[in-house]
Write an enzyme that holds these catalytic residues in place. Structure first.
Site, PDB file in Angstrom:
ATOM      1  N   GLU A  36      23.107 -49.854 -18.167  1.00 25.28           N
ATOM      2  CA  GLU A  36      22.281 -50.571 -17.190  1.00 25.28           C
ATOM      3  C   GLU A  36      20.919 -50.931 -17.793  1.00 25.28           C
ATOM      4  OE1 GLU A  36      23.517 -48.817 -12.878  1.00 25.28           O
ATOM      5  OE2 GLU A  36      22.905 -47.383 -14.403  1.00 25.28           O
ATOM      6  N   ASP A  38      20.282 -51.459 -20.958  1.00 28.86           N
ATOM      7  CA  ASP A  38      20.458 -52.578 -21.892  1.00 28.86           C
ATOM      8  C   ASP A  38      20.622 -53.902 -21.157  1.00 28.86           C
ATOM      9  OD1 ASP A  38      20.226 -50.884 -23.978  1.00 28.86           O
ATOM     10  OD2 ASP A  38      22.369 -50.690 -24.368  1.00 28.86           O
ATOM     11  N   SER A  83      -4.039 -34.726 -46.676  1.00 34.52           N
ATOM     12  CA  SER A  83      -2.962 -33.752 -46.480  1.00 34.52           C
ATOM     13  C   SER A  83      -3.596 -32.424 -46.077  1.00 34.52           C
ATOM     14  CB  SER A  83      -2.135 -33.617 -47.740  1.00 34.52           C
ATOM     15  OG  SER A  83      -2.998 -33.282 -48.789  1.00 34.52           O
ATOM     16  N   LEU A  84      -2.759 -31.438 -45.874  1.00 40.19           N
ATOM     17  CA  LEU A  84      -3.259 -30.132 -45.430  1.00 40.19           C
ATOM     18  C   LEU A  84      -3.007 -29.080 -46.489  1.00 40.19           C
ATOM     19  CD1 LEU A  84      -1.750 -30.161 -41.840  1.00 40.19           C
ATOM     20  CD2 LEU A  84      -4.185 -30.128 -42.360  1.00 40.19           C
ATOM     21  N   GLU A 114      -0.543 -26.387 -33.403  1.00 35.80           N
ATOM     22  CA  GLU A 114       0.568 -27.312 -33.151  1.00 35.80           C
ATOM     23  C   GLU A 114       1.682 -26.988 -34.129  1.00 35.80           C
ATOM     24  OE1 GLU A 114      -1.246 -31.019 -34.099  1.00 35.80           O
ATOM     25  OE2 GLU A 114      -2.652 -30.887 -32.438  1.00 35.80           O
ATOM     26  N   LYS A 116       4.226 -28.043 -37.108  1.00 31.13           N
ATOM     27  CA  LYS A 116       4.144 -28.996 -38.207  1.00 31.13           C
ATOM     28  C   LYS A 116       5.476 -29.732 -38.256  1.00 31.13           C
ATOM     29  CE  LYS A 116       2.417 -29.502 -42.868  1.00 31.13           C
ATOM     30  NZ  LYS A 116       3.380 -30.441 -43.389  1.00 31.13           N
ATOM     31  N   ASP A 118       8.356 -32.177 -39.289  1.00 28.90           N
ATOM     32  CA  ASP A 118       8.822 -32.637 -40.590  1.00 28.90           C
ATOM     33  C   ASP A 118       9.448 -34.022 -40.459  1.00 28.90           C
ATOM     34  OD1 ASP A 118       9.302 -32.626 -43.236  1.00 28.90           O
ATOM     35  OD2 ASP A 118      11.033 -31.292 -43.162  1.00 28.90           O
ATOM     36  N   ARG A 137       1.826 -43.697 -44.307  1.00 28.30           N
ATOM     37  CA  ARG A 137       0.743 -42.966 -44.967  1.00 28.30           C
ATOM     38  C   ARG A 137       0.460 -43.535 -46.358  1.00 28.30           C
ATOM     39  NH1 ARG A 137       0.010 -38.721 -48.448  1.00 28.30           N
ATOM     40  NH2 ARG A 137      -1.782 -37.415 -47.962  1.00 28.30           N
ATOM     41  N   GLU A 174       3.874 -38.222 -36.143  1.00 25.26           N
ATOM     42  CA  GLU A 174       5.011 -38.058 -37.033  1.00 25.26           C
ATOM     43  C   GLU A 174       6.235 -38.713 -36.406  1.00 25.26           C
ATOM     44  OE1 GLU A 174       3.814 -36.489 -39.605  1.00 25.26           O
ATOM     45  OE2 GLU A 174       5.502 -35.635 -40.719  1.00 25.26           O
ATOM     46  N   TYR A 226      -0.347 -36.556 -32.971  1.00 22.69           N
ATOM     47  CA  TYR A 226      -1.149 -35.342 -33.085  1.00 22.69           C
ATOM     48  C   TYR A 226      -2.626 -35.592 -33.353  1.00 22.69           C
ATOM     49  CZ  TYR A 226       0.436 -36.159 -37.877  1.00 22.69           C
ATOM     50  OH  TYR A 226       0.740 -36.746 -39.075  1.00 22.69           O
ATOM     51  N   LYS A 289      -5.896 -26.027 -36.244  1.00 22.46           N
ATOM     52  CA  LYS A 289      -7.063 -26.891 -36.353  1.00 22.46           C
ATOM     53  C   LYS A 289      -8.235 -26.285 -35.580  1.00 22.46           C
ATOM     54  CE  LYS A 289      -3.933 -30.830 -36.307  1.00 22.46           C
ATOM     55  NZ  LYS A 289      -3.383 -31.989 -35.615  1.00 22.46           N
ATOM     56  N   LYS A 313       3.230 -22.360 -43.410  1.00 20.45           N
ATOM     57  CA  LYS A 313       4.623 -22.778 -43.566  1.00 20.45           C
ATOM     58  C   LYS A 313       5.540 -21.576 -43.378  1.00 20.45           C
ATOM     59  CE  LYS A 313       4.657 -26.852 -45.953  1.00 20.45           C
ATOM     60  NZ  LYS A 313       5.619 -27.470 -46.632  1.00 20.45           N
ATOM     61  N   CYS A 407      39.855 -38.513 -61.417  1.00 19.51           N
ATOM     62  CA  CYS A 407      40.039 -37.931 -60.089  1.00 19.51           C
ATOM     63  C   CYS A 407      40.729 -36.567 -60.212  1.00 19.51           C
ATOM     64  CB  CYS A 407      40.874 -38.873 -59.225  1.00 19.51           C
ATOM     65  SG  CYS A 407      41.250 -38.154 -57.615  1.00 19.51           S
ATOM     66  N   CYS A 410      44.376 -36.966 -58.560  1.00 24.37           N
ATOM     67  CA  CYS A 410      45.468 -37.834 -59.029  1.00 24.37           C
ATOM     68  C   CYS A 410      45.270 -38.302 -60.468  1.00 24.37           C
ATOM     69  CB  CYS A 410      45.624 -39.041 -58.096  1.00 24.37           C
ATOM     70  SG  CYS A 410      44.260 -40.212 -58.227  1.00 24.37           S
ATOM     71  N   CYS A 425      37.347 -42.654 -56.477  1.00 26.56           N
ATOM     72  CA  CYS A 425      38.676 -42.759 -57.076  1.00 26.56           C
ATOM     73  C   CYS A 425      39.290 -44.044 -56.526  1.00 26.56           C
ATOM     74  CB  CYS A 425      39.539 -41.565 -56.686  1.00 26.56           C
ATOM     75  SG  CYS A 425      41.285 -41.873 -57.031  1.00 26.56           S
ATOM     76  N   CYS A 431      46.526 -41.688 -54.096  1.00 26.88           N
ATOM     77  CA  CYS A 431      45.776 -40.434 -54.225  1.00 26.88           C
ATOM     78  C   CYS A 431      45.958 -39.598 -52.949  1.00 26.88           C
ATOM     79  CB  CYS A 431      44.305 -40.790 -54.480  1.00 26.88           C
ATOM     80  SG  CYS A 431      43.235 -39.372 -54.664  1.00 26.88           S
TER      81      CYS A 431
HETATM   82  S1  IVH Z   1      -2.835 -33.171 -38.674  1.00 27.30           S
HETATM   83  C1  IVH Z   1      -5.807 -33.967 -42.467  1.00 27.30           C
HETATM   84  N1  IVH Z   1      -0.869 -32.204 -37.298  1.00 27.30           N
HETATM   85  O1  IVH Z   1       1.506 -32.901 -42.275  1.00 27.30           O
HETATM   86  C2  IVH Z   1      -4.398 -34.029 -42.077  1.00 27.30           C
HETATM   87  N2  IVH Z   1      -0.363 -33.158 -39.409  1.00 27.30           N
HETATM   88  O2  IVH Z   1       0.105 -32.152 -44.873  1.00 27.30           O
HETATM   89  C3  IVH Z   1      -4.300 -33.890 -40.611  1.00 27.30           C
HETATM   90  N3  IVH Z   1       2.017 -33.131 -39.970  1.00 27.30           N
HETATM   91  O3  IVH Z   1       0.495 -36.035 -43.402  1.00 27.30           O
HETATM   92  C4  IVH Z   1      -2.920 -33.965 -40.197  1.00 27.30           C
HETATM   93  N4  IVH Z   1       2.703 -32.169 -38.116  1.00 27.30           N
HETATM   94  O4  IVH Z   1       2.384 -35.958 -41.764  1.00 27.30           O
HETATM   95  C5  IVH Z   1      -1.221 -32.811 -38.437  1.00 27.30           C
HETATM   96  N5  IVH Z   1       0.763 -31.320 -35.933  1.00 27.30           N
HETATM   97  C6  IVH Z   1       0.412 -31.917 -37.056  1.00 27.30           C
HETATM   98  C7  IVH Z   1       1.353 -32.277 -38.040  1.00 27.30           C
HETATM   99  C8  IVH Z   1       0.926 -32.895 -39.214  1.00 27.30           C
HETATM  100  C9  IVH Z   1       3.072 -32.684 -39.278  1.00 27.30           C
HETATM  101  C10 IVH Z   1       2.095 -33.731 -41.315  1.00 27.30           C
HETATM  102  C11 IVH Z   1       1.393 -35.047 -41.425  1.00 27.30           C
HETATM  103  C12 IVH Z   1       0.444 -34.931 -42.558  1.00 27.30           C
HETATM  104  C13 IVH Z   1       0.913 -33.702 -43.268  1.00 27.30           C
HETATM  105  C14 IVH Z   1      -0.268 -32.999 -43.854  1.00 27.30           C
END
Ligand code: IVH
Length: 675
Positions: A36, A38, A83-84, A114, A116, A118, A137, A174, A226, A289, A313, A407, A410, A425, A431
């Site tokens: 529906e 669609d 990055s973190l 929060e 993380k 992936d 990014r 993300e 985030y 944070k 991690k 293979c 076979c 193969c 086969c």
């Molecule tokens: S905050 C200064 N919050 O982790 C970086 N990042 O290693 C602030 N990521 O490139 C990022 N979950 O892709 C933030 N809840 C979260 C996240 C998050 C995944 C990733 C993000 C970033 C990488 C940093």
């Protein structure tokens, strides 16, 4: 319909679609079926095609994609995407807390935690409430402008209509492919003889870089946000920013928590260690944070990452064990998959003995040798994977793996097609695992649904030389089955009954059951609907095949090559004689003339004497076909009033005859005179 009515209808439809969308993504509820939904979207798109001026930049139709981007433009980020720092232990976290405390002196501070996620980091810019840009990014300073693809993410608002929305702001988050979508995608890939994707993260990343945004839309990506950034935003804490994003309709994972102390952070970490596995996407840790934005500023950045945040991690569950040997599996399509045979080892509660190695490149990447101590890991993927080699304990006499050239089943020389990682193969018809695999595909529930037949019986039938192709199943006699080990009268009757019943499954199922590469269930249904029977399909040229909506060159070629092989043509004859459904059920024939036979029409605008649906039916009843877009192959454009200028221009450029309503009517009337 006039423009005024169209505008009303477009706004009403958009509102409805946005409402259902929000229900689905924010409240986790669906009040209507996908079908529906669609239908609503299709109606909107068709109206927008007729009234292009009424296509708004935040229309939900933007979500279905349709643009092709050959090369993504590189754009600079307004604020770099850093990055973190990563930690794995309590001590590291306490050190981090110590540094924060020292820098902030007497000030009280709180941590916002929060998960993380992936997935793939994205940055979205909104101007005057509208989503104007979506960027990857990249290297942190510059990324790819993938706006058209980002627009297809349904949980991402195309317009923010709250009060006091900052004129310009950026949100980051993300993008991910939800687990169930990923699982479904892989099932579909297996159905059409493609290798399943290894994991959701890489699939998301690949999807976002696709040139055709319609394909991206079909992949049903989602995005958790985030952070929100901008000059002069009215927030003083990270929590306020998150709450604001939540309130204006961004998708925020409800897993966050504001913590008063590092003790509480550690509790949060423990709470989510197991629970995170129930989330719709992979997570590999948590992000901590400092909540106050003023304090964040005070703490500042190192060259690579903020001093106010850190990632903890979770250690992936892994174990070390010895690689005993590498074996090779042959799939239904002949694809070869190398498998690591391991000394059994306990990993996350189960004993692991085997792990997929995907292809030759993966073995080379890991520099794997038989006898090596290897690390196996259980991530989000159900099958454990080999992540690395313990080089220090490598045996002196070990040798690099010589990937097989023949293979294992076979003996046929393997091939590797250009640009593909997998070896194949090519001995399709000789086969054993390929032959048995095709029968297994044929009988599955979604295809011929012969549930009295399983893998074991197929192997027996193969070993006895009774079955080589699906058609052989229909020649089996009672005595032949009864003579198989383990079969008594009852079982034999069951099996025969199941085979007989399969003669009734609809044509589209039979077409899918044949196992033609790239012909999954949806494609099979489209082909069946269009060609109506196997003879027309077998006779169709590549050109005719690609003229069917959603059938591309790759599928057309595969269908052509399947049906041009003699043994497949013979097989079709045998299946026909066996009484399988090789044509669609009858549809009521309303055709009154064939004066428009084979001609294609696009209709556009509003008409005096006809409703649009009436006009469509007329065209069909006179033997013609209504299509939705103007291409070089189109025969006529029927132009009503208020047709968009872009359509006329395109048709003129391509030299396509444009018929007025009156001209169309007289075309049909001619037929009436002739008859
Ligand atoms: S905050 C200064 N919050 O982790 C970086 N990042 O290693 C602030 N990521 O490139 C990022 N979950 O892709 C933030 N809840 C979260 C996240 C998050 C995944 C990733 C993000 C970033 C990488 C940093």
């Amino acid at each position: 319909m006039n423009a005024e009515q169209a505008k009303k209808e477009i706004l009403a439809l958009s509102e409805k679609i946005n409402y259902y969308n929000e229900q689905y993504y924010q409240q986790n509820r669906s009040e209507i079926s996908d079908y529906e939904f669609d239908q609503l979207l299709e109606k909107l798109i068709s109206l927008e095609n007729d009234f292009p001026d009424l296509k708004y930049p935040d229309s939900p139709s933007q979500r279905v994609g349709g643009t092709i981007t050959k090369n993504f433009e590189t754009v600079y980020h307004t604020y770099p995407m850093l990055s973190l720092g990563n930690t794995y232990s309590r001590e590291d976290l306490e050190d981090f807390d110590g540094r924060v405390k020292k820098a902030l002196g007497e000030d009280k501070y709180r941590y916002f935690c929060e998960l993380k996620f992936d997935g793939v980091a994205l940055s979205m810019t909104y101007e005057n409430g509208l989503l104007v840009r979506g960027v990857t990014r990249g290297d942190g300073t510059r990324g790819d402008n993938i706006t058209e693809n980002v627009r297809t993410i349904r949980s991402l608002p195309l317009r923010i209509s709250a009060e006091d929305v900052p004129v310009v702001f950026e949100v980051r988050g993300e993008a991910f492919m939800p687990r169930d979508v990923f699982r479904q995608l892989n099932l579909e890939r297996e159905d059409i003889g493609e290798e399943p994707y290894a994991n959701a993260r890489n699939t998301t990343s690949g999807t976002l870089k696709m040139q055709d945004s319609a394909t991206v839309a079909s992949r049903k990506l989602d995005c958790f946000l985030y952070s929100v950034l901008g000059d002069d935003l009215p927030f003083t804490t990270h929590a306020e920013g998150i709450k604001w994003m939540e309130s204006v309709g961004f998708h925020i994972s409800p897993t966050y928590r504001l913590c008063e102390s590092m003790e509480e952070v550690l509790q949060y970490i423990e709470e989510w260690r197991e629970k995170r596995k129930e989330l719709p996407l992979e997570t590999d840790g948590i992000v901590i944070k400092v909540n106050d934005l003023g304090q964040q500023e005070q703490l500042g950045f190192t060259a690579k990452s903020p001093r106010w945040a850190i990632a903890y991690k979770y250690k992936a569950e892994n174990a070390a064990t010895r690689l005993r040997s590498i074996t090779y599996q042959v799939g239904r399509t002949g694809a070869i998959t190398p498998v690591a045979e391991l000394e059994p080892v306990l990993l996350a509660g189960t004993t692991v003995k085997r792990a997929s190695l995907h292809n030759a490149n993966e073995i080379a990447r890991l520099d794997l040798r038989v006898g090596d101590m290897v690390f196996v890991e259980k991530g989000g993927d159900i099958i454990p994977k080999v992540t690395g080699v313990e080089l220090t304990s490598r045996l002196d006499d070990s040798e690099p793996v010589n990937y097989i050239t023949q293979c294992p089943e076979c003996g046929t020389e393997l091939i590797r097609r250009e640009g593909e990682a997998q070896h194949y193969c090519p001995n399709t018809d000789g086969c054993p695992p390929q032959i048995k695999g095709r029968i297994e595909h044929f009988i599955q529930r979604k295809a011929m649904d012969i549930d009295s037949l399983g893998e074991k019986t197929i192997a027996q039938l193969f070993d006895e030389g009774l079955v080589r192709t699906p058609a052989d199943l229909y020649d089996l006699t009672f005595e032949q089955i009864l003579s198989l080990e383990g079969f008594k009268e009852k079982g034999t009757e069951n099996l025969i009954g199941g085979i007989n019943k399969s003669r009734e499954v609809p044509f589209e199922n039979v077409l899918f059951a044949l196992g033609i590469r790239y012909v999954g269930r949806t494609v099979a249904a489209k082909l069946a609907e269009h060609f109506r029977n196997i003879d027309s399909l077998m006779a169709a040229s590549e050109e005719e095949l690609v003229s069917v909506p959603e059938i591309g060159e790759r599928i057309a070629q595969s269908v052509r090559s399947f049906f041009s092989a003699d043994q497949h043509r013979q097989e079709m004859e045998r299946l026909k004689s066996a009484g399988l459904n090789l044509e669609m059920g009858e549809v009521e024939n309303t055709q009154v003339s064939d004066v428009l036979d084979g001609k294609t029409f696009v209709i556009s605008g509003v008409f005096q004497d006809y409703e649009r649906d009436e006009l469509k039916d007329l065209i069909r009843n006179y033997g013609g076909k209504v299509v939705s877009s103007i291409s070089g192959k189109l025969n006529y454009l029927v132009a009503g009033e208020k047709m968009g200028p872009a359509k006329r221009e395109k048709a003129e450029k391509l030299g396509i005859p444009i018929l007025s309503e009156q001209e169309f009517t007289s075309m049909i009337n001619q037929a009436n005179v002739q008859e």
